[in-house]
Design a protein around this motif. Structure first.
Motif, short mmCIF file in Angstrom:
data_model
loop_
_atom_site.label_atom_id
_atom_site.label_comp_id
_atom_site.label_asym_id
_atom_site.label_seq_id
_atom_site.Cartn_x
_atom_site.Cartn_y
_atom_site.Cartn_z
N ALA A 172 -2.52 -4.34 -7.44
CA ALA A 172 -2.42 -2.87 -7.51
C ALA A 172 -1.37 -2.31 -6.57
O ALA A 172 -1.05 -1.12 -6.66
CB ALA A 172 -3.77 -2.24 -7.20
N GLY A 173 -0.82 -3.11 -5.70
CA GLY A 173 0.17 -2.61 -4.75
C GLY A 173 -0.48 -2.21 -3.43
O GLY A 173 -1.69 -2.31 -3.23
N LEU A 174 0.40 -1.73 -2.53
CA LEU A 174 -0.06 -1.33 -1.20
C LEU A 174 -0.28 0.16 -1.16
O LEU A 174 0.55 0.95 -1.64
CB LEU A 174 0.97 -1.72 -0.12
CG LEU A 174 1.13 -3.22 0.16
CD1 LEU A 174 2.25 -3.45 1.15
CD2 LEU A 174 -0.17 -3.80 0.69
N PHE A 175 -1.39 0.55 -0.60
CA PHE A 175 -1.72 1.95 -0.39
C PHE A 175 -1.94 2.18 1.11
O PHE A 175 -3.03 2.51 1.56
CB PHE A 175 -2.97 2.34 -1.20
CG PHE A 175 -2.80 2.18 -2.67
CD1 PHE A 175 -2.29 3.23 -3.45
CD2 PHE A 175 -3.13 0.99 -3.31
CE1 PHE A 175 -2.13 3.07 -4.82
CE2 PHE A 175 -2.98 0.83 -4.66
CZ PHE A 175 -2.47 1.87 -5.44
N GLN A 187 -3.42 19.65 -3.26
CA GLN A 187 -3.24 18.27 -3.71
C GLN A 187 -3.69 17.33 -2.60
O GLN A 187 -3.00 17.17 -1.59
CB GLN A 187 -1.77 18.01 -4.06
CG GLN A 187 -1.54 16.60 -4.60
CD GLN A 187 -0.07 16.36 -4.94
OE1 GLN A 187 0.75 17.29 -4.80
NE2 GLN A 187 0.26 15.18 -5.40
N THR A 188 -4.83 16.74 -2.75
CA THR A 188 -5.37 15.79 -1.77
C THR A 188 -4.85 14.40 -2.05
O THR A 188 -4.92 13.93 -3.19
CB THR A 188 -6.91 15.78 -1.84
OG1 THR A 188 -7.40 17.09 -1.62
CG2 THR A 188 -7.48 14.84 -0.79
N PRO A 189 -4.29 13.73 -1.03
CA PRO A 189 -3.76 12.37 -1.28
C PRO A 189 -4.89 11.40 -1.62
O PRO A 189 -6.01 11.52 -1.13
CB PRO A 189 -3.10 12.00 0.04
CG PRO A 189 -3.74 12.86 1.06
CD PRO A 189 -4.11 14.14 0.36
N ASN A 190 -4.57 10.49 -2.54
CA ASN A 190 -5.55 9.50 -2.98
C ASN A 190 -4.91 8.11 -2.92
O ASN A 190 -3.91 7.87 -3.58
CB ASN A 190 -6.00 9.80 -4.39
CG ASN A 190 -7.15 8.94 -4.85
OD1 ASN A 190 -7.84 8.33 -4.02
ND2 ASN A 190 -7.35 8.85 -6.16
N PRO A 191 -5.44 7.23 -2.08
CA PRO A 191 -6.62 7.35 -1.20
C PRO A 191 -6.29 8.07 0.10
O PRO A 191 -5.16 8.02 0.58
CB PRO A 191 -7.01 5.91 -0.94
CG PRO A 191 -5.70 5.17 -0.96
CD PRO A 191 -4.86 5.86 -2.00
N SER A 192 -7.29 8.72 0.66
CA SER A 192 -7.15 9.39 1.95
C SER A 192 -7.67 8.46 3.04
O SER A 192 -8.88 8.24 3.15
CB SER A 192 -7.93 10.71 1.94
OG SER A 192 -7.78 11.37 3.19
N LYS A 193 -6.74 7.93 3.80
CA LYS A 193 -7.09 6.95 4.82
C LYS A 193 -6.85 7.51 6.21
O LYS A 193 -5.92 8.29 6.44
CB LYS A 193 -6.28 5.66 4.65
CG LYS A 193 -6.58 4.91 3.37
CD LYS A 193 -5.82 3.60 3.33
CE LYS A 193 -6.14 2.81 2.07
NZ LYS A 193 -5.44 1.51 2.02
#
Length: 265
Positions: A259-262, A167-173
């Motif tokens: 969209a909120g904070l990522f 499971q790769t986190p999205n977005p990957s920062k």
């Protein structure tokens, strides 16, 4: 020219006046000269700082010069009754090299008391690295270390769960201090975004001290250096802010109030 001190000038005037008085007494009469000879010589010797042996030499030369003529006439008077008297040729007396007043010494110059070299310590606005600078930095390092240790005891580090490769986190920062480079990668080729642009920025910062050589510490006199650093900080700050708050899933541009904070530290 060196200014002669007042006490030496007065002493020279007194000696000159006594010498003139002695000459006037000698010209007035042999008796007065004979009676005042010893006193005037004693006064001259006391007034001047000439060594005694030089005074004796001067007296002998003066006596020889004054007594040379009578000694030459004495043989002629003794031979007056019996023949032709032949006077011995007068020999020129050897005159010593004397100055005014019969002095055989002269004053070249007067040096004021004190050191010849004038050494003055000039105030400087510089201090030594040790202990003035390193002591402050060492105390600050100890304080920060103690604060970090105490803070880590009571507050746990914000670690997440173990990584799940399925499971790769999205977005990957990337971390926040690398988000500027990640934001450049979305706009330019990796060679340009990762090497060219950062290299130009670092090269400009390295050349700044050689371009702006103004030693002033006032901000109004260092406009070039302040402008260059301001542009550098604002450029990377804007990139980090965009990558942190304006990038959502798929690293697409979004508005955080919609969209909120990522973003996570």
């Amino acid at each position: 020219m060196v200014e002669i001190p007042e006490h030496l000038r007065k002493r020279a005037e007194e000696a000159r006046a006594k010498a003139e008085a002695a000459k006037a007494a000698a010209a007035g009469g042999p008796a007065e000269a004979g009676s005042g000879d010893g006193a005037s010589e004693a006064q001259q010797q006391a007034a001047s700082k000439i060594p005694p042996h030089l005074l004796e030499r001067s007296k002998a030369a003066r006596a020889q010069a004054s007594g040379g003529a009578p000694e030459a006439e004495a043989p002629a008077a003794a031979a007056g009754g019996g023949g032709v008297a032949v006077a011995a040729p007068p020999t020129a007396p050897e005159m010593p090299a004397t100055g005014p007043g019969g002095h055989t010494q002269r004053l070249l110059t007067v040096v004021k008391s004190g050191s010849i070299q004038d050494v003055k310590s000039k105030p400087q606005d510089k201090v030594h690295v040790w202990p003035h600078l390193l002591v402050v930095e060492f105390v600050a390092a100890l304080f920060i270390t103690a604060f970090t240790l105490i803070f880590s005891i009571f507050v746990n580090a914000p670690l997440l769960e173990l990584a799940n490769y399925n499971q790769t986190p999205n977005p990957s920062k990337a971390p926040w201090y690398f988000l500027g480079l990640q934001e450049l990668l979305t706009m330019f080729h990796p060679m340009v975004a990762g090497v060219t642009i950062p290299g130009i920025g670092l090269l400009a910062l390295m050349l700044a001290p050689y371009i702006d050589k103004n030693p002033s510490k006032r901000p109004e006199d260092r406009k070039f250096a302040i402008s260059l650093m301001t542009i550098h900080l604002m450029f990377w700050a804007v990139l980090v802010i965009i990558g942190s708050f304006f990038r959502g899933p798929g690293f697409n541009f979004v508005f955080p109030w919609e969209a909120g904070l990522f973003f996570e530290l």
